[in-house]
Motif scaffolding. Structure first.
Motif, PDB file in Angstrom:
ATOM      1  N   ARG A  52       0.828  -1.208   0.000  1.00  0.00           N
ATOM      2  CA  ARG A  52       0.000   0.000   0.000  1.00  0.00           C
ATOM      3  C   ARG A  52       0.865   1.262   0.000  1.00  0.00           C
ATOM      4  NH1 ARG A  52      -2.755  -1.315   4.226  1.00  0.00           N
ATOM      5  NH2 ARG A  52      -1.734   0.024   5.747  1.00  0.00           N
ATOM      6  N   LEU A  53       1.894   1.289   0.833  1.00  0.00           N
ATOM      7  CA  LEU A  53       2.775   2.457   0.905  1.00  0.00           C
ATOM      8  C   LEU A  53       3.612   2.606  -0.363  1.00  0.00           C
ATOM      9  CD1 LEU A  53       3.946   2.250   4.632  1.00  0.00           C
ATOM     10  CD2 LEU A  53       2.167   3.727   3.643  1.00  0.00           C
ATOM     11  N   LYS A  54       4.076   1.484  -0.902  1.00  0.00           N
ATOM     12  CA  LYS A  54       4.853   1.526  -2.149  1.00  0.00           C
ATOM     13  C   LYS A  54       4.014   2.104  -3.283  1.00  0.00           C
ATOM     14  CE  LYS A  54       6.001  -1.813  -5.518  1.00  0.00           C
ATOM     15  NZ  LYS A  54       6.294  -3.202  -5.866  1.00  0.00           N
ATOM     16  N   ILE A  55       2.789   1.610  -3.429  1.00  0.00           N
ATOM     17  CA  ILE A  55       1.904   2.097  -4.489  1.00  0.00           C
ATOM     18  C   ILE A  55       1.608   3.574  -4.284  1.00  0.00           C
ATOM     19  CG2 ILE A  55      -0.475   1.964  -5.354  1.00  0.00           C
ATOM     20  CD1 ILE A  55      -0.244  -1.090  -5.007  1.00  0.00           C
ATOM     21  N   ARG A  56       1.306   3.953  -3.059  1.00  0.00           N
ATOM     22  CA  ARG A  56       0.987   5.345  -2.741  1.00  0.00           C
ATOM     23  C   ARG A  56       2.139   6.268  -3.122  1.00  0.00           C
ATOM     24  NH1 ARG A  56       1.430   7.111   3.319  1.00  0.00           N
ATOM     25  NH2 ARG A  56       3.572   7.041   2.603  1.00  0.00           N
ATOM     26  N   ASP A  57       3.347   5.923  -2.697  1.00  0.00           N
ATOM     27  CA  ASP A  57       4.511   6.769  -2.972  1.00  0.00           C
ATOM     28  C   ASP A  57       4.847   6.822  -4.454  1.00  0.00           C
ATOM     29  OD1 ASP A  57       4.625   7.178  -0.237  1.00  0.00           O
ATOM     30  OD2 ASP A  57       6.281   5.781   0.096  1.00  0.00           O
ATOM     31  N   ASN A  58       4.797   5.681  -5.127  1.00  0.00           N
ATOM     32  CA  ASN A  58       5.083   5.649  -6.562  1.00  0.00           C
ATOM     33  C   ASN A  58       4.018   6.384  -7.369  1.00  0.00           C
ATOM     34  OD1 ASN A  58       7.484   4.208  -6.297  1.00  0.00           O
ATOM     35  ND2 ASN A  58       6.461   2.242  -6.472  1.00  0.00           N
ATOM     36  N   ALA A  59       2.773   6.308  -6.923  1.00  0.00           N
ATOM     37  CA  ALA A  59       1.698   7.017  -7.618  1.00  0.00           C
ATOM     38  C   ALA A  59       1.917   8.522  -7.553  1.00  0.00           C
ATOM     39  CB  ALA A  59       0.343   6.642  -7.010  1.00  0.00           C
ATOM     40  N   LEU A  60       2.298   9.008  -6.392  1.00  0.00           N
ATOM     41  CA  LEU A  60       2.560  10.445  -6.259  1.00  0.00           C
ATOM     42  C   LEU A  60       3.703  10.864  -7.177  1.00  0.00           C
ATOM     43  CD1 LEU A  60       1.918  13.139  -4.946  1.00  0.00           C
ATOM     44  CD2 LEU A  60       3.476  12.516  -3.076  1.00  0.00           C
ATOM     45  N   GLN A  61       4.750  10.065  -7.258  1.00  0.00           N
ATOM     46  CA  GLN A  61       5.863  10.376  -8.154  1.00  0.00           C
ATOM     47  C   GLN A  61       5.415  10.369  -9.613  1.00  0.00           C
ATOM     48  OE1 GLN A  61       8.884  11.574  -7.385  1.00  0.00           O
ATOM     49  NE2 GLN A  61       7.989  11.614  -5.341  1.00  0.00           N
ATOM     50  N   THR A  62       4.546   9.436  -9.973  1.00  0.00           N
ATOM     51  CA  THR A  62       4.012   9.390 -11.340  1.00  0.00           C
ATOM     52  C   THR A  62       3.293  10.687 -11.670  1.00  0.00           C
ATOM     53  OG1 THR A  62       3.749   6.982 -11.258  1.00  0.00           O
ATOM     54  CG2 THR A  62       2.414   8.162 -12.885  1.00  0.00           C
ATOM     55  N   VAL A  63       2.485  11.169 -10.741  1.00  0.00           N
ATOM     56  CA  VAL A  63       1.757  12.424 -10.958  1.00  0.00           C
ATOM     57  C   VAL A  63       2.732  13.587 -11.084  1.00  0.00           C
ATOM     58  CG1 VAL A  63       0.186  14.076  -9.870  1.00  0.00           C
ATOM     59  CG2 VAL A  63      -0.352  11.644  -9.842  1.00  0.00           C
ATOM     60  N   LYS A  64       3.702  13.654 -10.183  1.00  0.00           N
ATOM     61  CA  LYS A  64       4.655  14.765 -10.209  1.00  0.00           C
ATOM     62  C   LYS A  64       5.457  14.793 -11.507  1.00  0.00           C
ATOM     63  CE  LYS A  64       5.386  15.381  -5.257  1.00  0.00           C
ATOM     64  NZ  LYS A  64       6.362  15.244  -4.149  1.00  0.00           N
ATOM     65  N   LEU A  65       5.828  13.621 -12.018  1.00  0.00           N
ATOM     66  CA  LEU A  65       6.654  13.558 -13.223  1.00  0.00           C
ATOM     67  C   LEU A  65       5.857  13.735 -14.513  1.00  0.00           C
ATOM     68  CD1 LEU A  65       9.031  10.601 -12.308  1.00  0.00           C
ATOM     69  CD2 LEU A  65       9.605  13.036 -12.402  1.00  0.00           C
ATOM     70  N   ASN A  66       4.630  13.224 -14.534  1.00  0.00           N
ATOM     71  CA  ASN A  66       3.897  13.151 -15.798  1.00  0.00           C
ATOM     72  C   ASN A  66       2.674  14.051 -15.912  1.00  0.00           C
ATOM     73  OD1 ASN A  66       5.523  11.018 -16.965  1.00  0.00           O
ATOM     74  ND2 ASN A  66       4.651   9.740 -15.369  1.00  0.00           N
ATOM     75  N   PHE A  67       2.188  14.550 -14.811  1.00  0.00           N
ATOM     76  CA  PHE A  67       0.932  15.295 -14.860  1.00  0.00           C
ATOM     77  C   PHE A  67       1.048  16.631 -14.139  1.00  0.00           C
ATOM     78  CE2 PHE A  67      -0.075  10.797 -15.177  1.00  0.00           C
ATOM     79  CZ  PHE A  67      -0.730  10.785 -16.387  1.00  0.00           C
ATOM     80  N   ASN A  68       2.131  17.314 -14.385  1.00  0.00           N
ATOM     81  CA  ASN A  68       2.301  18.635 -13.776  1.00  0.00           C
ATOM     82  C   ASN A  68       2.097  19.707 -14.847  1.00  0.00           C
ATOM     83  OD1 ASN A  68       4.933  19.327 -15.021  1.00  0.00           O
ATOM     84  ND2 ASN A  68       5.652  17.572 -13.830  1.00  0.00           N
ATOM     85  N   LEU A  69       1.992  20.936 -14.407  1.00  0.00           N
ATOM     86  CA  LEU A  69       1.694  22.038 -15.318  1.00  0.00           C
ATOM     87  C   LEU A  69       2.786  22.221 -16.370  1.00  0.00           C
ATOM     88  CD1 LEU A  69      -0.292  24.224 -16.042  1.00  0.00           C
ATOM     89  CD2 LEU A  69       0.794  25.720 -14.381  1.00  0.00           C
ATOM     90  N   THR A  70       4.036  22.066 -15.982  1.00  0.00           N
ATOM     91  CA  THR A  70       5.141  22.217 -16.932  1.00  0.00           C
ATOM     92  C   THR A  70       5.051  21.163 -18.025  1.00  0.00           C
ATOM     93  OG1 THR A  70       6.540  23.136 -15.206  1.00  0.00           O
ATOM     94  CG2 THR A  70       7.652  22.269 -17.164  1.00  0.00           C
ATOM     95  N   ARG A  71       4.820  19.930 -17.643  1.00  0.00           N
ATOM     96  CA  ARG A  71       4.712  18.835 -18.615  1.00  0.00           C
ATOM     97  C   ARG A  71       3.513  19.073 -19.541  1.00  0.00           C
ATOM     98  NH1 ARG A  71       6.962  14.312 -20.977  1.00  0.00           N
ATOM     99  NH2 ARG A  71       5.512  12.609 -21.005  1.00  0.00           N
ATOM    100  N   PHE A  72       2.411  19.512 -18.973  1.00  0.00           N
ATOM    101  CA  PHE A  72       1.219  19.792 -19.770  1.00  0.00           C
ATOM    102  C   PHE A  72       1.508  20.875 -20.804  1.00  0.00           C
ATOM    103  CE2 PHE A  72      -2.828  22.130 -20.325  1.00  0.00           C
ATOM    104  CZ  PHE A  72      -3.557  21.125 -20.943  1.00  0.00           C
ATOM    105  N   ALA A  73       2.185  21.940 -20.378  1.00  0.00           N
ATOM    106  CA  ALA A  73       2.515  23.038 -21.297  1.00  0.00           C
ATOM    107  C   ALA A  73       3.446  22.547 -22.401  1.00  0.00           C
ATOM    108  CB  ALA A  73       3.154  24.191 -20.530  1.00  0.00           C
TER     109      ALA A  73
END
Length: 93
Positions: A52-73
């Motif tokens: 559960r903790l591994k998935i939670r932490d990796n999911a947050l990293q996925t969002v930060k790397l792939n779904f941030n405003l800079t990446r979107f722009a």
């Protein structure tokens, strides 16, 4: 959204979801329309704190790397650049 809120997710293997979610790394992938699979996945996450903790932490990293405003722009700019390049080529022909 759940990933950004640091909530482990269980989702189905449909459409583009498997392109973002890696099973037991940043989420749990289950077959669609399978009640047993979702029950099993929920119980596994309840009982397995390490997963559960591994998935939670990796999911947050996925969002930060792939779904941030800079990446979107960057992605939007790339789309416009490709469109403009196609228009330039079409005008030259």
């Amino acid at each position: 959204e759940a990933m950004a809120l640091v909530i482990p997710i269980i989702t189905t293997k449909v459409a583009g979801i498997p392109e973002v979610i890696e099973h037991n790394t940043n989420g749990v992938l289950i077959p669609s329309a399978n009640g047993r699979a979702i029950s099993k996945a929920v119980i596994e996450l309840i009982n397995n704190q390490q997963l559960r903790l591994k998935i939670r932490d990796n999911a947050l990293q996925t969002v930060k790397l792939n779904f941030n405003l800079t990446r979107f722009a960057e992605q939007i700019n790339s789309i416009y650049d490709n469109f403009n390049n196609e228009e330039t080529v079409n005008r030259q022909e």
